[in-house]
Design a protein around this motif. Structure first.
Motif, short mmCIF file in Angstrom:
data_model
loop_
_atom_site.label_atom_id
_atom_site.label_comp_id
_atom_site.label_asym_id
_atom_site.label_seq_id
_atom_site.Cartn_x
_atom_site.Cartn_y
_atom_site.Cartn_z
N TYR A 129 0.66 -1.15 0.08
CA TYR A 129 0.10 -0.03 -0.14
C TYR A 129 0.91 1.34 0.07
CZ TYR A 129 -4.08 -2.86 1.02
OH TYR A 129 -5.06 -3.78 1.04
N LEU A 130 0.21 2.27 0.05
CA LEU A 130 1.08 3.54 -0.13
C LEU A 130 1.70 3.96 1.22
CD1 LEU A 130 -1.76 6.28 -1.76
CD2 LEU A 130 0.15 4.89 -3.00
N ASP A 131 3.09 4.27 1.26
CA ASP A 131 3.68 4.70 2.50
C ASP A 131 3.31 6.26 2.56
OD1 ASP A 131 5.38 6.09 0.67
OD2 ASP A 131 6.92 4.57 0.99
N TYR A 132 3.68 6.80 3.50
CA TYR A 132 3.44 8.01 3.65
C TYR A 132 4.02 9.24 2.54
CZ TYR A 132 2.46 12.77 6.11
OH TYR A 132 2.15 13.75 6.41
N GLU A 133 5.04 8.72 2.16
CA GLU A 133 5.50 9.74 0.94
C GLU A 133 4.94 9.54 -0.30
OE1 GLU A 133 10.09 10.63 -0.48
OE2 GLU A 133 9.75 8.93 0.26
N ASP A 144 -0.03 21.66 5.19
CA ASP A 144 1.24 21.67 6.22
C ASP A 144 1.12 20.29 6.58
OD1 ASP A 144 -0.80 21.04 8.51
OD2 ASP A 144 -0.68 23.43 8.67
N GLU A 145 2.11 19.78 7.34
CA GLU A 145 2.27 18.36 7.57
C GLU A 145 1.23 17.70 8.67
OE1 GLU A 145 5.60 18.36 11.25
OE2 GLU A 145 6.50 18.57 9.14
N ASN A 146 0.71 18.75 9.48
CA ASN A 146 -0.25 18.17 10.33
C ASN A 146 -1.55 17.66 9.60
OD1 ASN A 146 1.43 18.46 12.71
ND2 ASN A 146 0.93 20.63 13.15
N MET A 147 -1.90 18.70 8.63
CA MET A 147 -3.12 18.61 7.91
C MET A 147 -3.02 17.28 6.99
SD MET A 147 -5.61 20.20 9.07
CE MET A 147 -6.56 20.01 7.49
N LEU A 148 -1.84 17.03 6.57
CA LEU A 148 -1.40 15.97 5.63
C LEU A 148 -1.36 14.56 6.34
CD1 LEU A 148 1.55 17.13 3.26
CD2 LEU A 148 -1.02 16.61 2.62
N ALA A 353 7.90 13.49 15.55
CA ALA A 353 6.51 13.28 14.92
C ALA A 353 6.31 12.58 13.68
CB ALA A 353 6.32 14.90 14.53
N PHE A 354 5.42 11.74 13.60
CA PHE A 354 5.26 10.91 12.57
C PHE A 354 5.53 11.39 11.19
CE2 PHE A 354 2.82 8.88 9.16
CZ PHE A 354 3.16 7.57 9.17
N SER A 355 4.84 12.49 10.90
CA SER A 355 5.18 13.07 9.79
C SER A 355 6.78 13.09 9.19
CB SER A 355 4.64 14.33 9.40
OG SER A 355 3.10 14.23 9.49
N ARG A 356 7.47 13.56 10.16
CA ARG A 356 9.08 13.88 9.99
C ARG A 356 9.62 12.35 9.83
NH1 ARG A 356 10.38 19.40 13.19
NH2 ARG A 356 8.94 20.73 11.91
N TRP A 357 9.13 11.66 10.84
CA TRP A 357 9.94 10.31 10.83
C TRP A 357 9.58 9.52 9.63
CZ3 TRP A 357 6.84 5.49 11.00
CH2 TRP A 357 7.61 4.35 11.26
N ALA A 358 8.34 9.58 9.02
CA ALA A 358 7.96 8.65 7.97
C ALA A 358 8.37 9.17 6.63
CB ALA A 358 6.37 8.70 7.91
N LEU A 359 9.00 10.60 6.61
CA LEU A 359 9.58 11.04 5.34
C LEU A 359 11.24 10.69 5.44
CD1 LEU A 359 7.39 14.23 4.78
CD2 LEU A 359 7.39 12.03 3.51
N GLY A 360 11.46 10.37 6.69
CA GLY A 360 13.14 10.51 6.91
C GLY A 360 13.59 8.90 6.91
N ILE A 361 12.53 7.78 7.06
CA ILE A 361 13.11 6.45 7.11
C ILE A 361 13.28 6.06 5.56
CG2 ILE A 361 12.26 6.03 9.15
CD1 ILE A 361 9.88 4.65 8.21
#
Length: 361
Positions: A129-133, A144-148, A353-361
């Motif tokens: 399935y889609l990952d966050y990126e 913004d990242e919170n709304m996304l 925060a999840f948004s930054r973590w998911a885009l950094g792994i």
């Protein structure tokens, strides 16, 4: 007109395809992916490079065709229609791959939800399935990242539901399940979704259901195996305790709320984190002290959406001896919005925060 002629004359469905991290690059490819993971769209994009009379798309789940007739006569049909350069067979089930062996065509793309599928001579493409990126690329609104992240939770990680209104997502996922699973299998999946991230006992589930529906113990075990083999769920082991009870997570985290009226943000949040970790294609464990452990990476993860950093660091200090005993070098605490870093004796605790973590792994 035969069913194969019907398929041959059908135009491709018009779609705006958004590139995924995975793509078909081999002329003979077997795509393995769960329901709603985007297999059909990927096939459509691949076939769009060929002219109408050069391609043949077969959806075996199309109720207008006889799947057995199509599979039994496909080889002869291709021999008689030598203009066809590319054939795609969508919706293959376990036991049907023998019909594909020996097909002669320049390009052959197959799609199945059976996770253990294999066909000699074919490259295997495991489509998750889609990952966050990837979701952000699908959901192109400038937010913004919170709304996304809020939209990610509301739309699930299925490409199909990324374009829907949030109010339509659950019903869409329910319709997909009705097409593929029996009523008892849906009841079992619903029960597993309620226990997402908990230690599960299939016998206990059987006892809880047998008074409500007509069901046998064997059907529970068979149904669970089907859900695993077709990519609905993934069970993870307790580290160094293979015989301990497993924990079950949904590969599409949207099924949790699609099958349950009672919301549980903590459950969904942990499942979302699990789905991101699953893209590493390596074994994920759990322990009694933290949610996930990736032994090869020496990485432990806890899902704590809202606690203050000070409380989390106190927890880290108490867990330090345990983390050290597991050989952990990094302890990540995934939050909704908090952040912070603390290191003790070579072990780093990172609140992110999840948004930054998911885009950094």
């Amino acid at each position: 007109m035969t069913d194969l002629e019907f398929c041959y004359n059908q135009p491709l469905k018009a779609l705006k395809y958004i590139n995924r991290k995975a793509s078909v690059i081999s002329p003979k490819t077997l795509i393995i992916g769960a329901i709603g993971s985007g297999k059909s769209s990927m096939i459509g994009d691949y076939l769009s490079a060929f002219k109408q009379d050069e391609r043949l798309y077969i959806n075996l789940d199309d109720m207008r065709i006889d799947r057995l007739f199509v599979l039994e006569n496909l080889k002869d049909f291709l021999a008689k229609n030598n203009k066809i350069k590319a054939v795609a067979v969508d919706g293959l089930c376990d036991g049907e791959f023998g019909y594909i062996s020996g097909l002669e065509c320049e390009h052959i793309v197959l799609a199945t939800s059976f996770v253990d599928a294999y066909l000699q001579g074919f490259a295997t493409l495991n489509l998750g399935y889609l990952d966050y990126e990837e979701f952000i690329a699908f959901f192109s609104k400038n937010l913004d990242e919170n709304m996304l992240f809020s939209h990610f939770l509301a739309h699930s990680n299925s490409p199909k539901t990324a374009f829907l209104d949030a109010s339509e997502v659950s019903l869409c996922l329910q319709d997909d399940l009705r097409c593929k699973l029996s009523q008892n299998e849906i009841i079992l999946l619903t029960n597993l979704a309620q226990r997402c991230g908990e230690n599960i006992s299939l016998y206990e589930i059987f006892k809880s259901l047998k008074g409500k529906i007509k069901i046998s113990k064997d059907s529970i075990y068979t149904g669970f195996a089907k859900l695993e083999k077709n990519g609905y769920i993934l069970a993870i082991e307790k580290f160094n305790e293979a015989k301990a009870a497993k924990k079950v997570y949904l590969k599409n985290f949207g099924f949790r709320n699609a099958l349950n009226a009672k919301k549980d943000f903590g459950q969904v949040f942990a499942n979302v984190v699990f789905c991101e970790l699953a893209k590493f294609k390596e074994q994920i464990f759990y322990t009694k002290d933290f949610d996930f452990f990736l032994a090869k990476r020496k990485l432990a993860i806890a899902c704590i959406p809202f606690s203050a950093s000070e409380i989390i660091f106190l927890k880290f200090k108490k867990l330090h001896p345990v983390l050290k005993s597991y050989g952990v070098t990094k302890f990540q605490v995934i939050s909704v919005a908090n952040s912070g870093v603390l290191s003790i004796e070579g072990i780093k605790c990172e609140i992110i925060a999840f948004s930054r973590w998911a885009l950094g792994i």
